[in-house]
Design a protein around this motif. Sequence first.
Motif, PDB file in Angstrom:
ATOM      1  N   TRP A 313       0.751  -1.144  -0.035  1.00 28.72           N
ATOM      2  CA  TRP A 313      -0.006  -0.118   0.012  1.00 28.72           C
ATOM      3  C   TRP A 313       0.940   1.198  -0.025  1.00 28.72           C
ATOM      4  CZ3 TRP A 313      -0.673   4.001   3.434  1.00 28.72           C
ATOM      5  CH2 TRP A 313       0.181   3.965   4.732  1.00 28.72           C
ATOM      6  N   GLY A 314       0.249   2.412  -0.424  1.00 24.81           N
ATOM      7  CA  GLY A 314       0.810   3.726  -0.213  1.00 24.81           C
ATOM      8  C   GLY A 314       2.170   4.031  -0.909  1.00 24.81           C
ATOM      9  N   THR A 315       2.312   3.129  -1.929  1.00 31.49           N
ATOM     10  CA  THR A 315       3.546   3.299  -2.679  1.00 31.49           C
ATOM     11  C   THR A 315       3.333   3.683  -4.413  1.00 31.49           C
ATOM     12  OG1 THR A 315       4.693   1.608  -1.173  1.00 31.49           O
ATOM     13  CG2 THR A 315       5.906   2.404  -3.033  1.00 31.49           C
ATOM     14  N   PHE A 316       2.297   2.736  -4.996  1.00 33.56           N
ATOM     15  CA  PHE A 316       2.015   2.804  -6.302  1.00 33.56           C
ATOM     16  C   PHE A 316       0.651   3.064  -6.385  1.00 33.56           C
ATOM     17  CE2 PHE A 316       6.124   0.018  -6.157  1.00 33.56           C
ATOM     18  CZ  PHE A 316       6.973   0.848  -6.870  1.00 33.56           C
ATOM     19  N   ASN A 317       0.086   3.589  -7.464  1.00 33.50           N
ATOM     20  CA  ASN A 317      -1.291   3.803  -7.641  1.00 33.50           C
ATOM     21  C   ASN A 317      -1.416   2.536  -8.648  1.00 33.50           C
ATOM     22  OD1 ASN A 317      -3.806   4.638  -8.293  1.00 33.50           O
ATOM     23  ND2 ASN A 317      -3.209   6.053 -10.191  1.00 33.50           N
ATOM     24  N   LEU A 318      -2.306   1.600  -7.904  1.00 27.53           N
ATOM     25  CA  LEU A 318      -2.277   0.360  -8.669  1.00 27.53           C
ATOM     26  C   LEU A 318      -3.918  -0.040  -8.604  1.00 27.53           C
ATOM     27  CD1 LEU A 318       0.534  -1.952  -7.201  1.00 27.53           C
ATOM     28  CD2 LEU A 318       0.271  -0.732  -9.461  1.00 27.53           C
ATOM     29  N   ALA A 319      -4.711   0.874  -8.121  1.00 24.82           N
ATOM     30  CA  ALA A 319      -6.110   0.498  -7.945  1.00 24.82           C
ATOM     31  C   ALA A 319      -7.060   1.744  -7.813  1.00 24.82           C
ATOM     32  CB  ALA A 319      -6.246  -0.376  -6.707  1.00 24.82           C
ATOM     33  N   ILE A 320      -8.269   1.396  -7.706  1.00 23.51           N
ATOM     34  CA  ILE A 320      -9.369   2.627  -7.907  1.00 23.51           C
ATOM     35  C   ILE A 320      -9.873   2.767  -6.496  1.00 23.51           C
ATOM     36  CG2 ILE A 320     -11.332   3.549  -9.234  1.00 23.51           C
ATOM     37  CD1 ILE A 320     -10.955   1.086 -10.814  1.00 23.51           C
ATOM     38  N   HIS A 321      -8.903   3.278  -5.554  1.00 18.59           N
ATOM     39  CA  HIS A 321      -9.163   3.781  -4.241  1.00 18.59           C
ATOM     40  C   HIS A 321      -8.280   4.852  -3.727  1.00 18.59           C
ATOM     41  CE1 HIS A 321      -5.934   1.802  -2.500  1.00 18.59           C
ATOM     42  NE2 HIS A 321      -6.455   0.465  -3.042  1.00 18.59           N
ATOM     43  N   ASN A 322      -8.958   5.750  -2.856  1.00 24.17           N
ATOM     44  CA  ASN A 322      -8.008   6.737  -2.057  1.00 24.17           C
ATOM     45  C   ASN A 322      -6.831   6.293  -1.711  1.00 24.17           C
ATOM     46  OD1 ASN A 322      -9.741   8.808  -2.622  1.00 24.17           O
ATOM     47  ND2 ASN A 322     -10.794   8.320  -0.756  1.00 24.17           N
ATOM     48  N   TRP A 323      -5.470   6.867  -2.026  1.00 27.92           N
ATOM     49  CA  TRP A 323      -4.247   5.864  -1.729  1.00 27.92           C
ATOM     50  C   TRP A 323      -4.062   6.098  -0.008  1.00 27.92           C
ATOM     51  CZ3 TRP A 323       0.040   7.769   1.305  1.00 27.92           C
ATOM     52  CH2 TRP A 323      -0.096   9.036   1.926  1.00 27.92           C
ATOM     53  N   PHE A 324      -4.803   6.902   0.709  1.00 29.72           N
ATOM     54  CA  PHE A 324      -4.614   6.429   2.129  1.00 29.72           C
ATOM     55  C   PHE A 324      -5.694   5.630   2.696  1.00 29.72           C
ATOM     56  CE2 PHE A 324      -6.942  10.573   1.025  1.00 29.72           C
ATOM     57  CZ  PHE A 324      -8.124  10.165   1.683  1.00 29.72           C
ATOM     58  N   ASP A 325      -6.619   5.196   1.654  1.00 31.56           N
ATOM     59  CA  ASP A 325      -7.925   4.489   2.199  1.00 31.56           C
ATOM     60  C   ASP A 325      -7.511   3.129   3.087  1.00 31.56           C
ATOM     61  OD1 ASP A 325     -10.939   3.919   2.070  1.00 31.56           O
ATOM     62  OD2 ASP A 325     -10.338   2.366   0.977  1.00 31.56           O
ATOM     63  N   PRO A 326      -6.548   2.569   2.547  1.00 26.39           N
ATOM     64  CA  PRO A 326      -5.993   1.016   3.073  1.00 26.39           C
ATOM     65  C   PRO A 326      -5.873   1.279   4.610  1.00 26.39           C
ATOM     66  CG  PRO A 326      -5.093   1.447   1.110  1.00 26.39           C
ATOM     67  CD  PRO A 326      -5.633   2.761   1.336  1.00 26.39           C
ATOM     68  N   MET A 327      -5.001   2.301   4.894  1.00 25.03           N
ATOM     69  CA  MET A 327      -4.694   2.383   6.524  1.00 25.03           C
ATOM     70  C   MET A 327      -5.976   3.060   7.157  1.00 25.03           C
ATOM     71  SD  MET A 327      -1.886   1.134   6.771  1.00 25.03           S
ATOM     72  CE  MET A 327      -2.491  -0.164   5.600  1.00 25.03           C
ATOM     73  N   GLN A 328      -6.725   3.879   6.701  1.00 27.19           N
ATOM     74  CA  GLN A 328      -7.768   4.245   7.588  1.00 27.19           C
ATOM     75  C   GLN A 328      -8.785   3.205   7.861  1.00 27.19           C
ATOM     76  OE1 GLN A 328      -9.829   7.382   5.140  1.00 27.19           O
ATOM     77  NE2 GLN A 328      -8.832   8.955   6.586  1.00 27.19           N
ATOM     78  N   ARG A 329      -8.927   2.171   6.746  1.00 29.79           N
ATOM     79  CA  ARG A 329     -10.001   1.065   7.020  1.00 29.79           C
ATOM     80  C   ARG A 329      -9.350  -0.037   7.973  1.00 29.79           C
ATOM     81  NH1 ARG A 329     -12.553  -0.246   1.252  1.00 29.79           N
ATOM     82  NH2 ARG A 329     -13.170  -1.878   2.347  1.00 29.79           N
TER      83      ARG A 329
END
Length: 367
Positions: A313-329
């Motif tokens: 996460w947080g290193t490359f733009n590889l998907a259709i979500h906010n870049w910070f979304d993984p850690m928030q969730r």
Amino acid sequence: MQAKPFRAFCAVCILIVGIMSCGAERTENKDPFSMKIKASPQFNDGKFHNINKIQINIMDNLFGMTRAYLCGDEQRFPKSAPPVQTLNLAALESSGDLGVTWLGHSTALIHIEGKLILTDPVFANRVSPLPLLGPKRFHDSMPITTEDLPKLDAVIISHDHYDHLDRDAICSLASRTEVFYVPLGVDKHLRGWGIPQNKIVALDWWNNSEHRSGLRFVATPAQHFSGRGLTDRNETLWASWTILGRNKRVFFSGDSGYAGHFKTIGDTYGPFDLTLIECGAYSQYWPVVHMMPEETIQAHQDLRGQLLVPVHWGTFNLAIHNWFDPMQRATKAASVQGVHILTPLPGEVISIPHAAACQKWWLSKGI
């Protein structure tokens, strides 16, 4: 839209390239190790298969995916480059029986019982078969270069996608790596790049190899896919990895959708002192090959993990979500479930079990 139309269009193209494993690179298919591949329970009709017979039908959702990429309002890039700490190797090597530093994406340097293990070494600025086009690293530099890394006891590779298998990094590390542990078939890439066969150990799921240092490496299942070229999809295996020391145990997920294999691994080899589990690049368009953040937390619990450090996460733009979304969730779900999760800066050293709370830089950057 946050990107210019041309950049967005290019992003869609690269995403499709990545998902469909399209690229120009392909190594020779004829090798003396084909019998080992054909004997694998995972290999049938010329391809490797997941435990669950999943279907990845990206082309069926191409219109919706393209529209989401071009018209979505997600903040897929941080507003400024995320900070990076220069790796303090002395601090890592003095971290006791177990320490780790996340270097970005799925690359992590693990210090376990005096040995150094590197996971999925990707040091390239872009992850693509095309050097000038493709997802670009968000942060301006790495915590350490391949040239500055010390002698490594082992490098473990989860699968052969470009964001996990970086040819230049592998070649740079060859002279300073004792053993490369890879899933079946990935060894053909390394041999094609000049890595001596006596430095490569290729394993099927549930097979293991004893390292002379006293560590044991087990190739454990994952739910994903592979390929680096137009015609080599699923010709190589994908895997998670279990590292068993005398006193410490580490799990590295590689890429995987959520499935029952996590509990099986936990029941077989858990509990784990540390889990490094993917938490990013997920989407409703490919839910079976990447986990949602809440599933990352569940996988950690299935594994009976003590400390979770999310990766991918947080290193490359590889998907259709906010870049910070993984850690928030993920941090929200971890709090609800009582899971010990740390979200370090790239390069930040974590000493286990005396791990203090790491900086949550994603809270203040780009939100």
